[in-house]
Design a protein around this motif. Sequence first.
Motif, PDB file in Angstrom:
ATOM      1  N   THR A   1     -31.390 -29.327  -8.436  1.00 31.98           N
ATOM      2  CA  THR A   1     -32.685 -29.524  -7.802  1.00 31.98           C
ATOM      3  C   THR A   1     -33.782 -29.131  -8.789  1.00 31.98           C
ATOM      4  O   THR A   1     -33.538 -28.378  -9.737  1.00 31.98           O
ATOM      5  CB  THR A   1     -32.808 -28.662  -6.524  1.00 31.98           C
ATOM      6  N   ALA A   2     -34.977 -29.638  -8.573  1.00 35.02           N
ATOM      7  CA  ALA A   2     -36.104 -29.317  -9.446  1.00 35.02           C
ATOM      8  C   ALA A   2     -36.536 -27.872  -9.228  1.00 35.02           C
ATOM      9  O   ALA A   2     -36.359 -27.307  -8.154  1.00 35.02           O
ATOM     10  CB  ALA A   2     -37.260 -30.275  -9.177  1.00 35.02           C
ATOM     11  N   GLY A   3     -37.087 -27.286 -10.282  1.00 33.74           N
ATOM     12  CA  GLY A   3     -37.629 -25.936 -10.187  1.00 33.74           C
ATOM     13  C   GLY A   3     -37.103 -25.023 -11.268  1.00 33.74           C
ATOM     14  O   GLY A   3     -36.235 -25.386 -12.068  1.00 33.74           O
ATOM     15  N   LYS A   4     -37.641 -23.805 -11.271  1.00 33.87           N
ATOM     16  CA  LYS A   4     -37.254 -22.807 -12.260  1.00 33.87           C
ATOM     17  C   LYS A   4     -35.857 -22.291 -11.940  1.00 33.87           C
ATOM     18  O   LYS A   4     -35.548 -21.970 -10.799  1.00 33.87           O
ATOM     19  CB  LYS A   4     -38.256 -21.660 -12.270  1.00 33.87           C
ATOM     20  N   LYS A   5     -35.006 -22.212 -12.983  1.00 35.27           N
ATOM     21  CA  LYS A   5     -33.609 -21.799 -12.824  1.00 35.27           C
ATOM     22  C   LYS A   5     -33.288 -20.625 -13.739  1.00 35.27           C
ATOM     23  O   LYS A   5     -33.797 -20.514 -14.852  1.00 35.27           O
ATOM     24  CB  LYS A   5     -32.649 -22.946 -13.161  1.00 35.27           C
TER      25      LYS A   5
ATOM     26  N   THR B   1     -30.616 -13.645 -19.365  1.00 39.35           N
ATOM     27  CA  THR B   1     -32.029 -13.764 -19.710  1.00 39.35           C
ATOM     28  C   THR B   1     -32.397 -15.230 -19.930  1.00 39.35           C
ATOM     29  O   THR B   1     -33.535 -15.540 -20.280  1.00 39.35           O
ATOM     30  CB  THR B   1     -32.339 -12.966 -20.999  1.00 39.35           C
ATOM     31  N   LEU B   2     -31.422 -16.120 -19.725  1.00 36.87           N
ATOM     32  CA  LEU B   2     -31.624 -17.552 -19.965  1.00 36.87           C
ATOM     33  C   LEU B   2     -32.330 -18.196 -18.778  1.00 36.87           C
ATOM     34  O   LEU B   2     -32.020 -17.907 -17.623  1.00 36.87           O
ATOM     35  CB  LEU B   2     -30.282 -18.239 -20.203  1.00 36.87           C
ATOM     36  N   GLU B   3     -33.258 -19.100 -19.079  1.00 34.58           N
ATOM     37  CA  GLU B   3     -34.001 -19.816 -18.039  1.00 34.58           C
ATOM     38  C   GLU B   3     -34.167 -21.283 -18.407  1.00 34.58           C
ATOM     39  O   GLU B   3     -34.102 -21.643 -19.583  1.00 34.58           O
ATOM     40  CB  GLU B   3     -35.389 -19.199 -17.850  1.00 34.58           C
ATOM     41  N   ALA B   4     -34.398 -22.087 -17.389  1.00 36.11           N
ATOM     42  CA  ALA B   4     -34.708 -23.504 -17.575  1.00 36.11           C
ATOM     43  C   ALA B   4     -35.580 -23.942 -16.410  1.00 36.11           C
ATOM     44  O   ALA B   4     -35.480 -23.384 -15.310  1.00 36.11           O
ATOM     45  CB  ALA B   4     -33.437 -24.339 -17.620  1.00 36.11           C
ATOM     46  N   ASP B   5     -36.424 -24.920 -16.635  1.00 43.31           N
ATOM     47  CA  ASP B   5     -37.279 -25.455 -15.578  1.00 43.31           C
ATOM     48  C   ASP B   5     -36.924 -26.928 -15.392  1.00 43.31           C
ATOM     49  O   ASP B   5     -37.334 -27.779 -16.185  1.00 43.31           O
ATOM     50  CB  ASP B   5     -38.752 -25.284 -15.943  1.00 43.31           C
ATOM     51  N   VAL B   6     -36.143 -27.214 -14.362  1.00 44.04           N
ATOM     52  CA  VAL B   6     -35.701 -28.587 -14.085  1.00 44.04           C
ATOM     53  C   VAL B   6     -36.864 -29.353 -13.459  1.00 44.04           C
ATOM     54  O   VAL B   6     -37.460 -28.903 -12.485  1.00 44.04           O
ATOM     55  CB  VAL B   6     -34.467 -28.597 -13.151  1.00 44.04           C
ATOM     56  N   SER B   7     -37.163 -30.503 -14.044  1.00 40.60           N
ATOM     57  CA  SER B   7     -38.297 -31.313 -13.622  1.00 40.60           C
ATOM     58  C   SER B   7     -37.838 -32.529 -12.817  1.00 40.60           C
ATOM     59  O   SER B   7     -36.744 -33.040 -13.026  1.00 40.60           O
ATOM     60  CB  SER B   7     -39.053 -31.781 -14.869  1.00 40.60           C
TER      61      SER B   7
ATOM     62  N   ASP C   1     -30.703 -35.711   4.592  1.00 37.74           N
ATOM     63  CA  ASP C   1     -30.726 -34.255   4.661  1.00 37.74           C
ATOM     64  C   ASP C   1     -30.333 -33.615   3.330  1.00 37.74           C
ATOM     65  O   ASP C   1     -30.562 -32.427   3.129  1.00 37.74           O
ATOM     66  CB  ASP C   1     -29.768 -33.758   5.755  1.00 37.74           C
ATOM     67  N   ALA C   2     -29.734 -34.357   2.448  1.00 35.49           N
ATOM     68  CA  ALA C   2     -29.273 -33.812   1.170  1.00 35.49           C
ATOM     69  C   ALA C   2     -30.463 -33.539   0.255  1.00 35.49           C
ATOM     70  O   ALA C   2     -31.410 -34.314   0.209  1.00 35.49           O
ATOM     71  CB  ALA C   2     -28.304 -34.781   0.497  1.00 35.49           C
ATOM     72  N   PRO C   3     -30.416 -32.427  -0.486  1.00 34.59           N
ATOM     73  CA  PRO C   3     -31.518 -32.162  -1.417  1.00 34.59           C
ATOM     74  C   PRO C   3     -31.511 -33.167  -2.563  1.00 34.59           C
ATOM     75  O   PRO C   3     -30.466 -33.672  -2.949  1.00 34.59           O
ATOM     76  CB  PRO C   3     -31.223 -30.752  -1.930  1.00 34.59           C
ATOM     77  N   VAL C   4     -32.670 -33.434  -3.104  1.00 31.09           N
ATOM     78  CA  VAL C   4     -32.802 -34.357  -4.223  1.00 31.09           C
ATOM     79  C   VAL C   4     -32.418 -33.609  -5.497  1.00 31.09           C
ATOM     80  O   VAL C   4     -32.919 -32.512  -5.752  1.00 31.09           O
ATOM     81  CB  VAL C   4     -34.239 -34.899  -4.322  1.00 31.09           C
ATOM     82  N   THR C   5     -31.512 -34.189  -6.272  1.00 33.96           N
ATOM     83  CA  THR C   5     -31.087 -33.574  -7.520  1.00 33.96           C
ATOM     84  C   THR C   5     -31.387 -34.503  -8.693  1.00 33.96           C
ATOM     85  O   THR C   5     -31.553 -35.711  -8.512  1.00 33.96           O
ATOM     86  CB  THR C   5     -29.579 -33.232  -7.501  1.00 33.96           C
ATOM     87  N   TYR C   6     -31.433 -33.901  -9.876  1.00 31.57           N
ATOM     88  CA  TYR C   6     -31.781 -34.643 -11.089  1.00 31.57           C
ATOM     89  C   TYR C   6     -30.738 -34.351 -12.173  1.00 31.57           C
ATOM     90  O   TYR C   6     -30.213 -33.236 -12.236  1.00 31.57           O
ATOM     91  CB  TYR C   6     -33.176 -34.231 -11.567  1.00 31.57           C
TER      92      TYR C   6
END
Length: 139
Positions: A74-78, A119-125, A25-30
């Motif tokens: 988790t993956a995705g735009k942050k 205004t900072l962003e990152a896209d975790v893959s 049930d835990a989300p996948v993290t990187y």
Amino acid sequence: MKLASCLLLLVGFSVSLVGCGGASDAPVTYPVSGNVTLDGEPLTEGDIIFRDASGKAASAAGKIENGSYSLTATAGKKSVVITATKEIPGKTVVGGAPDEPPVPAVEQYLPAEYNEKTTLEADVSDSGSNEFSFELKSK
């Protein structure tokens, strides 16, 4: 005897598939890491938060020490929030309980564009290095 052995194996296999339910049930993290500088120098200490841009996944946070940080997200735009505080000389804040001594007052010294109004962003893959460095300016 063969039927009992087969049933025992089947039950054991079924239990191994079902498990306890917690880990699946835990989300996948990187792993995520990087460097943070302020005016070209490593940020001595602070906090960094990776907030899910969609608001669906949990935020991930870590400490910045000597300009470096590492955490899992988790993956995705942050949306990335970076904070750092310093003591205000000569100012104190009253503690939570009446018998607690005052503690030094602190203030956020990074511009709001890195925290309150980031205004900072990152896209975790889900593949790749996920190394993000942030070069901040004090204005």
